[in-house]
Motif scaffolding. Structure first.
Motif, PDB file in Angstrom:
ATOM      1  N   GLY A  44       0.788  -1.226   0.000  1.00  0.00           N
ATOM      2  CA  GLY A  44       0.000   0.000   0.000  1.00  0.00           C
ATOM      3  C   GLY A  44       0.817   1.270   0.000  1.00  0.00           C
ATOM      4  O   GLY A  44       0.522   2.221  -0.724  1.00  0.00           O
ATOM      5  N   ALA A  45       1.862   1.307   0.823  1.00  0.00           N
ATOM      6  CA  ALA A  45       2.689   2.515   0.883  1.00  0.00           C
ATOM      7  C   ALA A  45       3.386   2.762  -0.449  1.00  0.00           C
ATOM      8  O   ALA A  45       3.478   3.905  -0.912  1.00  0.00           O
ATOM      9  N   GLU A  46       3.858   1.677  -1.067  1.00  0.00           N
ATOM     10  CA  GLU A  46       4.511   1.828  -2.367  1.00  0.00           C
ATOM     11  C   GLU A  46       3.511   2.298  -3.419  1.00  0.00           C
ATOM     12  O   GLU A  46       3.854   3.075  -4.312  1.00  0.00           O
ATOM     13  N   ALA A  47       2.263   1.830  -3.312  1.00  0.00           N
ATOM     14  CA  ALA A  47       1.239   2.242  -4.274  1.00  0.00           C
ATOM     15  C   ALA A  47       1.039   3.754  -4.253  1.00  0.00           C
ATOM     16  O   ALA A  47       0.921   4.403  -5.302  1.00  0.00           O
ATOM     17  N   ILE A  48       1.011   4.346  -3.064  1.00  0.00           N
ATOM     18  CA  ILE A  48       0.835   5.792  -2.949  1.00  0.00           C
ATOM     19  C   ILE A  48       2.031   6.522  -3.548  1.00  0.00           C
ATOM     20  O   ILE A  48       1.884   7.500  -4.289  1.00  0.00           O
ATOM     21  N   ALA A  49       3.238   6.029  -3.239  1.00  0.00           N
ATOM     22  CA  ALA A  49       4.447   6.670  -3.750  1.00  0.00           C
ATOM     23  C   ALA A  49       4.525   6.587  -5.272  1.00  0.00           C
ATOM     24  O   ALA A  49       4.844   7.575  -5.949  1.00  0.00           O
ATOM     25  N   VAL A  50       4.228   5.400  -5.821  1.00  0.00           N
ATOM     26  CA  VAL A  50       4.296   5.218  -7.273  1.00  0.00           C
ATOM     27  C   VAL A  50       3.225   6.071  -7.960  1.00  0.00           C
ATOM     28  O   VAL A  50       3.462   6.674  -9.009  1.00  0.00           O
ATOM     29  N   ALA A  51       2.041   6.139  -7.354  1.00  0.00           N
ATOM     30  CA  ALA A  51       0.968   6.949  -7.940  1.00  0.00           C
ATOM     31  C   ALA A  51       1.361   8.419  -8.004  1.00  0.00           C
ATOM     32  O   ALA A  51       1.105   9.104  -8.999  1.00  0.00           O
ATOM     33  N   PRO A 109      -0.627   7.718 -12.727  1.00  0.00           N
ATOM     34  CA  PRO A 109      -1.379   6.814 -13.602  1.00  0.00           C
ATOM     35  C   PRO A 109      -2.759   7.367 -13.934  1.00  0.00           C
ATOM     36  O   PRO A 109      -3.333   8.150 -13.178  1.00  0.00           O
ATOM     37  N   ASP A 110      -3.293   6.928 -15.076  1.00  0.00           N
ATOM     38  CA  ASP A 110      -4.645   7.307 -15.478  1.00  0.00           C
ATOM     39  C   ASP A 110      -5.690   6.468 -14.766  1.00  0.00           C
ATOM     40  O   ASP A 110      -6.816   6.920 -14.540  1.00  0.00           O
ATOM     41  N   VAL A 111      -5.336   5.218 -14.425  1.00  0.00           N
ATOM     42  CA  VAL A 111      -6.233   4.293 -13.731  1.00  0.00           C
ATOM     43  C   VAL A 111      -5.412   3.500 -12.725  1.00  0.00           C
ATOM     44  O   VAL A 111      -4.258   3.151 -12.988  1.00  0.00           O
ATOM     45  N   VAL A 112      -6.008   3.213 -11.571  1.00  0.00           N
ATOM     46  CA  VAL A 112      -5.358   2.396 -10.543  1.00  0.00           C
ATOM     47  C   VAL A 112      -6.158   1.111 -10.367  1.00  0.00           C
ATOM     48  O   VAL A 112      -7.374   1.154 -10.130  1.00  0.00           O
ATOM     49  N   LEU A 113      -5.483  -0.032 -10.504  1.00  0.00           N
ATOM     50  CA  LEU A 113      -6.064  -1.331 -10.192  1.00  0.00           C
ATOM     51  C   LEU A 113      -5.502  -1.745  -8.841  1.00  0.00           C
ATOM     52  O   LEU A 113      -4.288  -1.925  -8.696  1.00  0.00           O
ATOM     53  N   LEU A 152      -5.139   8.357  -1.875  1.00  0.00           N
ATOM     54  CA  LEU A 152      -5.153   8.816  -3.263  1.00  0.00           C
ATOM     55  C   LEU A 152      -6.235   9.859  -3.502  1.00  0.00           C
ATOM     56  O   LEU A 152      -6.023  10.827  -4.238  1.00  0.00           O
ATOM     57  N   ARG A 153      -7.375   9.675  -2.886  1.00  0.00           N
ATOM     58  CA  ARG A 153      -8.463  10.623  -3.102  1.00  0.00           C
ATOM     59  C   ARG A 153      -8.175  11.985  -2.494  1.00  0.00           C
ATOM     60  O   ARG A 153      -8.892  12.951  -2.743  1.00  0.00           O
ATOM     61  N   GLY A 154      -7.104  12.090  -1.693  1.00  0.00           N
ATOM     62  CA  GLY A 154      -6.699  13.397  -1.194  1.00  0.00           C
ATOM     63  C   GLY A 154      -6.144  14.296  -2.276  1.00  0.00           C
ATOM     64  O   GLY A 154      -6.084  15.507  -2.091  1.00  0.00           O
ATOM     65  N   TRP A 155      -5.748  13.704  -3.440  1.00  0.00           N
ATOM     66  CA  TRP A 155      -5.127  14.557  -4.454  1.00  0.00           C
ATOM     67  C   TRP A 155      -5.400  14.148  -5.899  1.00  0.00           C
ATOM     68  O   TRP A 155      -5.019  14.861  -6.821  1.00  0.00           O
ATOM     69  N   VAL A 202      -1.441  17.124  -1.427  1.00  0.00           N
ATOM     70  CA  VAL A 202      -1.001  16.083  -0.502  1.00  0.00           C
ATOM     71  C   VAL A 202      -1.494  16.447   0.893  1.00  0.00           C
ATOM     72  O   VAL A 202      -1.287  17.565   1.356  1.00  0.00           O
ATOM     73  N   VAL A 203      -2.144  15.488   1.540  1.00  0.00           N
ATOM     74  CA  VAL A 203      -2.734  15.741   2.851  1.00  0.00           C
ATOM     75  C   VAL A 203      -2.134  14.783   3.873  1.00  0.00           C
ATOM     76  O   VAL A 203      -2.039  13.574   3.629  1.00  0.00           O
ATOM     77  N   PHE A 204      -1.701  15.328   5.013  1.00  0.00           N
ATOM     78  CA  PHE A 204      -1.271  14.487   6.136  1.00  0.00           C
ATOM     79  C   PHE A 204      -1.672  15.188   7.424  1.00  0.00           C
ATOM     80  O   PHE A 204      -1.452  16.386   7.594  1.00  0.00           O
ATOM     81  N   GLY A 205      -2.285  14.426   8.321  1.00  0.00           N
ATOM     82  CA  GLY A 205      -2.811  15.042   9.537  1.00  0.00           C
ATOM     83  C   GLY A 205      -3.808  16.119   9.167  1.00  0.00           C
ATOM     84  O   GLY A 205      -4.704  15.914   8.348  1.00  0.00           O
ATOM     85  N   ASP A 206      -3.658  17.308   9.759  1.00  0.00           N
ATOM     86  CA  ASP A 206      -4.534  18.430   9.412  1.00  0.00           C
ATOM     87  C   ASP A 206      -3.848  19.404   8.464  1.00  0.00           C
ATOM     88  O   ASP A 206      -4.255  20.556   8.336  1.00  0.00           O
ATOM     89  N   VAL A 207      -2.793  18.903   7.803  1.00  0.00           N
ATOM     90  CA  VAL A 207      -2.008  19.733   6.888  1.00  0.00           C
ATOM     91  C   VAL A 207      -2.369  19.408   5.444  1.00  0.00           C
ATOM     92  O   VAL A 207      -2.504  18.235   5.075  1.00  0.00           O
TER      93      VAL A 207
END
Length: 223
Positions: free
Chosen positions: A33-40, A45-49, A66-69, A127-132
């Protein structure tokens, strides 16, 4: 069209990469999962499976991140057949749900349908993390909805980390990006700037949970 396959089954990734490439798709992959966010964030990508049952971060957590950005279509490809799993994924922001095992013709048909929905361009991510919230397009940072003032160098450091969320960014890489050379001696500059960023963006700067130091190596932004 570029497709990110995020799954911890290397055989499935290999088979899907071959099949999708044969149909003209550009494929990138991630094994957790963490790698998926980094690679995205890097490959855009146009589509994520996306599989749901992955290590480090599960699929629903990845969808939220992902939906954060990005509004790129996300298709869950999972062996979980329960309706609750499907509802959780769709509520988190997934666009479709395909149950394993699946017919490749069915997946290709769904990809063609999604391709018709995809716009011609994409904005820089938020990019969203915490309340930032870090808006890379307009170069702004807010915390709890309030603007945060960063110096140009603080912004440069945060921007690079935000463009590579979850990934280890070495000190040499940051030195080269921020000052144009990896030959500059790090005499505490990076520690100073990461400390300043933590004071401005972490809830508890002394015990950071997002802007992390990898001892002896570099820094990592954890969403």
């Amino acid at each position: 069209m570029k497709i990110l396959i995020a799954d911890d089954d290397p055989q499935l990734i290999r088979a899907m990469r071959i099949t999708l490439a044969a149909h003209g798709y550009d494929v990138v992959s991630a094994a957790d999962g963490a790698e998926a966010i980094a690679v995205a964030a890097q490959a855009r990508p146009d589509v994520v499976l996306l599989d749901l049952g992955m290590p480090r971060l599960d699929g629903v957590e990845v969808i939220h991140a992902l939906r954060g950005w990005t509004d790129a279509p996300i298709v869950v490809v999972s062996g979980r057949t329960g309706s609750a799993d499907k509802v959780d994924a769709l509520d988190a922001g997934a666009d479709d749900y395909v149950t394993k095992p699946f017919q490749i013709d069915e997946l290709l048909a769904r990809l063609r349908a999604l391709a018709r929905r995809i716009g011609s361009g994409s904005a820089d991510p938020v990019v969203v993390f915490g309340d930032v919230k870090v808006d890379l397009a307009v170069k702004s940072v807010t915390r709890g909805g309030e603007p945060v003032h960063l110096t140009p160098t603080e912004w440069r450091m945060l921007e690079f980390l935000a463009r590579h969320p979850g990934a280890l960014v070495t000190r040499q890489t940051l030195l080269k990006d921020m000052w144009g050379s990896d030959q500059i001696a790090d005499t505490g500059y990076l520690r100073l700037y990461i400390s300043q960023l933590r004071k401005k963006l972490e809830a508890d700067p002394a015990n950071p949970v997002h802007l992390l130091t990898e001892q002896g190596m570099g820094y990592r932004l954890v969403l």
